[in-house]
Design an enzyme around this catalytic site. Structure first.
Site, mmCIF file in Angstrom:
data_model
loop_
_atom_site.group_PDB
_atom_site.id
_atom_site.type_symbol
_atom_site.label_atom_id
_atom_site.label_comp_id
_atom_site.label_asym_id
_atom_site.label_seq_id
_atom_site.Cartn_x
_atom_site.Cartn_y
_atom_site.Cartn_z
ATOM 1 N N ARG A 82 0.841 -1.200 0.000
ATOM 2 C CA ARG A 82 0.000 0.000 0.000
ATOM 3 C C ARG A 82 0.875 1.249 0.000
ATOM 4 O O ARG A 82 1.963 1.257 0.568
ATOM 5 C CB ARG A 82 -0.908 0.014 1.230
ATOM 6 C CG ARG A 82 -2.118 -0.898 1.101
ATOM 7 C CD ARG A 82 -3.046 -0.820 2.301
ATOM 8 N NE ARG A 82 -2.433 -1.405 3.467
ATOM 9 C CZ ARG A 82 -1.864 -0.727 4.446
ATOM 10 N NH1 ARG A 82 -1.837 0.604 4.419
ATOM 11 N NH2 ARG A 82 -1.326 -1.341 5.467
ATOM 12 N N TYR A 221 -1.253 -3.468 -6.877
ATOM 13 C CA TYR A 221 -1.093 -4.199 -5.607
ATOM 14 C C TYR A 221 -2.415 -4.245 -4.821
ATOM 15 O O TYR A 221 -3.131 -3.239 -4.723
ATOM 16 C CB TYR A 221 0.020 -3.569 -4.743
ATOM 17 C CG TYR A 221 -0.006 -4.161 -3.368
ATOM 18 C CD1 TYR A 221 0.498 -5.441 -3.141
ATOM 19 C CD2 TYR A 221 -0.636 -3.506 -2.309
ATOM 20 C CE1 TYR A 221 0.399 -6.035 -1.893
ATOM 21 C CE2 TYR A 221 -0.740 -4.090 -1.058
ATOM 22 C CZ TYR A 221 -0.227 -5.357 -0.858
ATOM 23 O OH TYR A 221 -0.354 -5.944 0.370
ATOM 24 N N LYS A 230 -9.642 -2.420 1.640
ATOM 25 C CA LYS A 230 -9.376 -1.269 2.518
ATOM 26 C C LYS A 230 -10.183 -0.044 2.091
ATOM 27 O O LYS A 230 -10.659 0.724 2.927
ATOM 28 C CB LYS A 230 -7.884 -0.927 2.509
ATOM 29 C CG LYS A 230 -6.978 -2.093 2.821
ATOM 30 C CD LYS A 230 -7.239 -2.698 4.171
ATOM 31 C CE LYS A 230 -6.251 -3.833 4.407
ATOM 32 N NZ LYS A 230 -6.260 -4.331 5.764
ATOM 33 N N HIS A 250 -10.571 -2.644 11.464
ATOM 34 C CA HIS A 250 -9.483 -3.492 10.954
ATOM 35 C C HIS A 250 -9.279 -4.654 11.935
ATOM 36 O O HIS A 250 -8.280 -4.703 12.642
ATOM 37 C CB HIS A 250 -8.222 -2.619 10.847
ATOM 38 C CG HIS A 250 -7.111 -3.222 10.053
ATOM 39 N ND1 HIS A 250 -5.792 -2.859 10.221
ATOM 40 C CD2 HIS A 250 -7.111 -4.148 9.066
ATOM 41 C CE1 HIS A 250 -5.033 -3.539 9.383
ATOM 42 N NE2 HIS A 250 -5.808 -4.326 8.669
ATOM 43 N N SER A 272 -1.421 -4.038 9.997
ATOM 44 C CA SER A 272 -1.095 -4.991 8.941
ATOM 45 C C SER A 272 0.200 -5.719 9.278
ATOM 46 O O SER A 272 1.151 -5.122 9.781
ATOM 47 C CB SER A 272 -0.910 -4.247 7.618
ATOM 48 O OG SER A 272 -2.068 -3.521 7.308
ATOM 49 N N CYS A 274 0.860 -8.044 11.509
ATOM 50 C CA CYS A 274 1.153 -8.306 12.932
ATOM 51 C C CYS A 274 0.454 -9.571 13.415
ATOM 52 O O CYS A 274 0.242 -9.748 14.616
ATOM 53 C CB CYS A 274 0.741 -7.117 13.794
ATOM 54 S SG CYS A 274 1.766 -5.662 13.546
ATOM 55 N N ASP A 297 -9.379 -9.942 8.741
ATOM 56 C CA ASP A 297 -8.871 -8.583 8.473
ATOM 57 C C ASP A 297 -9.864 -7.464 8.782
ATOM 58 O O ASP A 297 -9.451 -6.412 9.236
ATOM 59 C CB ASP A 297 -8.444 -8.479 7.000
ATOM 60 C CG ASP A 297 -7.537 -7.284 6.718
ATOM 61 O OD1 ASP A 297 -6.644 -7.002 7.545
ATOM 62 O OD2 ASP A 297 -7.717 -6.628 5.682
ATOM 63 N N ARG A 389 2.124 -12.101 -0.606
ATOM 64 C CA ARG A 389 0.785 -12.439 -0.118
ATOM 65 C C ARG A 389 0.247 -13.714 -0.746
ATOM 66 O O ARG A 389 0.540 -14.030 -1.898
ATOM 67 C CB ARG A 389 -0.186 -11.294 -0.481
ATOM 68 C CG ARG A 389 0.167 -9.952 0.151
ATOM 69 C CD ARG A 389 -0.439 -9.840 1.520
ATOM 70 N NE ARG A 389 0.034 -8.671 2.260
ATOM 71 C CZ ARG A 389 -0.573 -8.202 3.352
ATOM 72 N NH1 ARG A 389 -1.660 -8.792 3.804
ATOM 73 N NH2 ARG A 389 -0.078 -7.170 4.005
HETATM 74 O O1 SAT Z 1 -2.462 -4.907 1.254
HETATM 75 S S1 SAT Z 1 -3.617 -4.858 2.083
HETATM 76 O O2 SAT Z 1 -3.922 -3.478 2.461
HETATM 77 O O3 SAT Z 1 -4.747 -5.430 1.424
HETATM 78 C C1 SAT Z 1 -3.309 -5.764 3.489
HETATM 79 C C2 SAT Z 1 -2.949 -4.980 4.670
HETATM 80 O O4 SAT Z 1 -1.986 -4.198 4.610
HETATM 81 O O5 SAT Z 1 -3.616 -5.128 5.718
HETATM 82 MN MN MN Z 2 -5.187 -5.526 6.980
#
Ligand code: SAT
Ligand code: MN
Length: 610
Positions: A82, A221, A230, A250, A272, A274, A297, A389
Site C-alpha cells: 500500500r 497491488y 481497505k 481493521h 497490517s 502483525c 482482516d 501475499r
Molecule cells: O495490502 S492490504 O492493504 O490489502 C493488506 C494490509 O496491509 O492489511
Molecule cells: Mn489488513
C-alpha cells in the site's frame, strides 16, 4: 478531431440499472478501452482470465497436484505494498479529513485524476465487477461495482468478494452501490507489447467520502487495487458507520469455545502484518479449547436488537502475508492453501512449480525469487518479498465457523487491540471500562511493517490499528467510538470488554518473551475468564493485568521469569510514553474528545507523573 473510439461491448450489458449503465458508459468514454467485459464470477471466467494471464506472462500456473488451480504472480518491484503517501481522503471540507490523512479538495482531485484516466485503458479490456461486501442476503446488502483494466484484479476480487451475476441480479435497477474505479495506468499503443505487471509511477488512491466513491490509479497491488477491501470496507465504510451508528474496523473475528462448550466471539485489531491471520486461525495449545475463524482482516460491527454488538466479515477471502506462515505457525492457513484455487504474489517458486517463502522450513537448493532471478540458500537476499501475499477463498479454511455467512453477524464478547512493541506494553491488560478501552485503542502504537511502503520498525501511533484506514478525522472517529460506548436503549453493559495485547515484547538480548502463535490461546483463556468474572488480575496504572499464576501455563516451556517480564508494567517505560501520547493527542486539537484527555490525566496520576 479523431473519431470516437469503437469500444466493443459498450451497448451489450447484463443489467438495466440506469445509474450503473450511465457510469460505465462515462468511464468507458473517458478511458477508451478496446472492449468491455461484465464479470459474471463463473468458473469459466476464472479459467479464461487466468489462462490469458498465463499467456501474457503475468501468472505462472503452479503444479496441478500440489497447488491445484493456483497461480504465481510477480509484481513490478516498485508496486509491492500500500502507498499511504499517495492515499487521499477527499472530503469537501478539509477539517473532515484530519491530520492523519492526506487531503485534496474533491473537485481538484477529480480534475487531476480525470486527466490521468483519459485514454488510460487504451489497448486494454475494461472489466466491470459487481460485488457485495458481506452476505448477499443481508437486510441491506452492501453493493459495490469495480471497474478495472486488470484481469489480475478481477481474479483476486473473485476470491476476496462475493461477485458476479448473482450480485448484479440482486442489485436490480435501483440498488445503491459504491462506484470504485481502478486503472493500472498503463495504456498500450497499437502494436506495443505489454509487460507482465503493468503499473504507473504516478499513483493515487482517492476516496470521496461524501459521494461514497473510490478512484484508484497506477498500482495493481492488493490494498491499492482490490477496492472492496481497505478502500470500501474500511475507509468508505468507516464514514458510513460514523453517519449511521456502526463501526467498520481493521479486526479479525474468531469464535472461541471453552471445554464446557461455552462460546465467545472475539474481534481483534492489529496493524497490517502483525499476525491477524494467525490469531484468527489459531490452534490452541491448551486442551479442550477450540478456535474457529470468521474473518482475518475486517469486521463491520452493528448493534443488534438485544443491545449487543454484532460483527460481520465483509470479505470472502484471505489476503495474508506469506513469509512466516507454515505448518508450525499457522497449519490452518497451510491447509486452506493446499486446497488450491489461490493466487500467490511475490513469493518464490520452486523448480517443481510449488511456492516457497522464508519461514517455510528448509529452503530448497534452488528457487526463482520474487524478482524472477535464481536464488539459492547462499543468496544474501530474501527469496520472497516481506509483504508477499497469498489470496485464497475463506471457504477453504478447515476451521471456518458456520456462522461466517450469517448476515446478522455474531455477538462480540471482547475486543482486543494489539501492536508490535519491543518494550512497555504488557502481554495483556484489560481496560477498566469502555472509555479506558477507547483510550487504549486511540493510543495504540506499533512498529511499522512491510505492509506499507516506507521504513520498517519505526514506532508509530496506530489508533485501533486503523491509522491508514480511517476515512475521516481521527478525532471524530474517537468521538464516534466513545458514543458507541453508550450502547442502545440503556444496554451499555452489553458492550464487549476491551483488552490490549502485545505478543512482541522482547528481553534485553532481543529474544521474544512470549512464544506467541498457538500459545496465545492461554491469553484468550484468561480473557474469557475475565469476562466470566473469574480470572485473577492485579490493578495496574494501565489496567488489569494477570500475574504469571493467573495464566494457564501448563506444559509451556518458557521460564516464568520471562512471563513475568512480558507482563510487567514498568513505570519508567510508561513515564517515557506519556509525552508521546500527549504529542499524539495534541495533533487533534479541539476534535479530541475531552474524556480522552481525562484518561491521560488519570494515567499520569496513577503513574505519579506531573
Ligand atoms: O495490502 S492490504 O492493504 O490489502 C493488506 C494490509 O496491509 O492489511
Ligand atoms: Mn489488513
Amino acid at each position: 478531431m479523431t473519431a470516437p473510439a469503437v469500444i466493443a461491448g459498450l451497448d451489450q450489458h447484463p443489467t438495466s440499472h440506469p445509474r450503473l449503465l450511465a457510469w460505465v458508459r462515462q468511464i468507458a468514454e473517458l478511458t477508451t478501452p478496446d472492449s468491455i467485459v461484465w464479470c459474471d464470477g463463473s468458473e469459466d471466467e476464472w479459467t479464461r482470465l487466468t489462462a490469458e494471464l498465463v499467456t501474457a506472462g503475468s501468472l505462472v500456473r503452479l503444479d496441478p497436484v500440489k497447488r491445484p488451480n493456483s497461480f504465481w504472480a510477480r509484481t513490478d518491484p516498485s508496486d509491492v505494498a500500500r502507498v499511504e503517501e499517495r492515499t487521499f481522503i477527499c472530503s469537501v471540507d478539509e477539517a473532515d479529513c484530519g491530520p492523519t490523512n492526506n487531503w485534496m479538495a474533491p473537485s481538484e482531485m477529480k480534475q487531476l485524476m480525470t486527466e490521468l484516466y483519459r485514454g488510460c485503458m487504451r489497448g486494454r479490456t475494461m472489466y466491470v465487477i459487481p460485488f457485495c461486501m458481506g452476505p448477499l442476503d443481508a437486510e441491506n446488502p452492501m453493493f459495490g461495482v469495480e471497474i478495472t483494466d486488470s484481469a489480475y484484479v478481477v481474479a483476486s476480487m473473485r476470491i476476496m468478494t462475493r461477485m458476479g451475476t448473482n450480485v448484479l441480479e440482486a442489485m436490480g435497477e435501483t440498488a445503491d452501490f459504491v462506484p470504485a474505479l481502478h486503472s493500472v495506468g498503463a495504456p498500450l499503443e497499437p502494436g506495443q507489447a505489454d509487460v507482465p505487471w503493468p503499473c504507473s509511477t504516478t499513483k493515487y488512491i482517492s476516496h470521496f467520502p461524501e459521494t461514497r466513491e473510490i478512484w484508484s490509479f497506477g498500482s495493481g497491488y492488493g490494498g491499492n487495487s482490490l477496492l472492496g477491501k481497505k478502500c470500501y470496507s474500511l475507509r468508505i465504510a468507516s464514514v458510513m458507520g460514523r453517519d449511521e451508528g456502526w463501526l467498520a474496523e481493521h479486526m479479525l473475528i474468531l469464535k472461541l469455545t471453552n471445554p464446557a462448550g461455552k462460546v465467545h466471539y472475539i474481534a481483534a485489531a492489529f496493524p497490517s502484518a502483525c499476525g491477524k491471520t494467525n490469531l484468527a486461525m489459531l490452534e490452541p495449545t491448551i486442551p479442550g479449547w477450540k478456535v474457529e475463524t470468521l474473518g482475518d482482516d475486517i469486521a463491520w460491527m452493528r448493534f443488534g436488537d438485544d443491545g449487543r454488538l454484532y460483527a460481520v466479515n465483509p470479505e470472502y477471502g484471505l489476503f495474508g502475508v506469506a513469509p512466516g506462515t507454515d505448518w508450525k505457525t499457522n497449519p490452518n492457513a497451510m491447509r486452506t492453501l493446499a486446497a488450491g484455487n489461490s493466487l500467490f504474489t511475490n513469493v518464490a517458486r520452486t523448480d517443481d512449480n510449488d511456492i516457497w517463502w522464508e519461514g517455510m522450513g528448509e529452503p530448497p537448493a534452488h528457487l526463482t525469487d520474487w524478482h524472477g532471478d535464481d536464488w539459492t540458500p547462499d543468496s544474501d537476499q530474501v527469496s520472497s518479498h516481506p509483504n508477499s501475499r497469498f489470496c485464497a477463498p475463506i471457504t477453504q479454511c478447515p476451521i471456518l465457523a458456520p456462522e461466517y455467512d450469517d448476515p446478522r453477524g455474531v455477538p462480540i464478547s471482547a475486543i482486543l487491540f494489539g501492536g508490535r512493541r519491543k518494550t512497555t506494553i504488557p502481554l495483556v491488560s484489560q481496560s477498566r471500562d469502555w472509555v479506558h478501552g477507547v483510550f487504549q485503542g486511540a493510543t495504540l502504537s506499533s512498529e511499522t511493517t512491510a505492509a506499507a511502503v516506507g521504513q520498517v520498525g519505526v514506532v508509530r501511533r496506530d489508533p485501533m490499528a486503523m491509522l491508514p484506514f480511517i476515512g475521516y478525522h481521527a478525532g471524530d472517529y474517537f468521538r464516534h467510538w466513545i458514543a458507541m460506548g453508550k450502547g442502545v436503549d440503556g444496554n451499555a453493559d452489553k458492550l464487549p470488554s476491551i483488552f490490549y495485547v502485545n505478543w512482541f515484547r522482547r528481553g534485553d538480548d532481543g529474544r521474544f518473551l512470549w512464544p506467541g502463535f498457538g500459545e496465545n490461546s492461554r491469553v484468550l483463556k484468561w480473557v474469557v475468564e475475565r469476562l466470566e468474572g473469574e480470572g485473577g488480575a492485579i490493578e495496574t496504572p494501565v489496567g488489569f493485568v494477570p500475574r504469571a499464576q493467573d495464566l494457564d501455563l501448563t506444559g509451556l516451556d518458557v521460564p516464568t521469569a520471562d512471563i513475568e517480564l512480558a507482563l510487567e508494567v514498568r513505570p519508567d517505560e510508561w513515564t517515557a510514553e506519556i509525552p508521546q501520547i500527549t504529542e499524539w493527542f495534541d495533533k487533534f486539537g479541539d476534535k479530541l474528545p475531552a474524556v480522552l484527555w481525562s484518561e491521560l490525566d488519570a494515567l499520569k496520576a496513577r503513574l505519579n507523573v506531573t
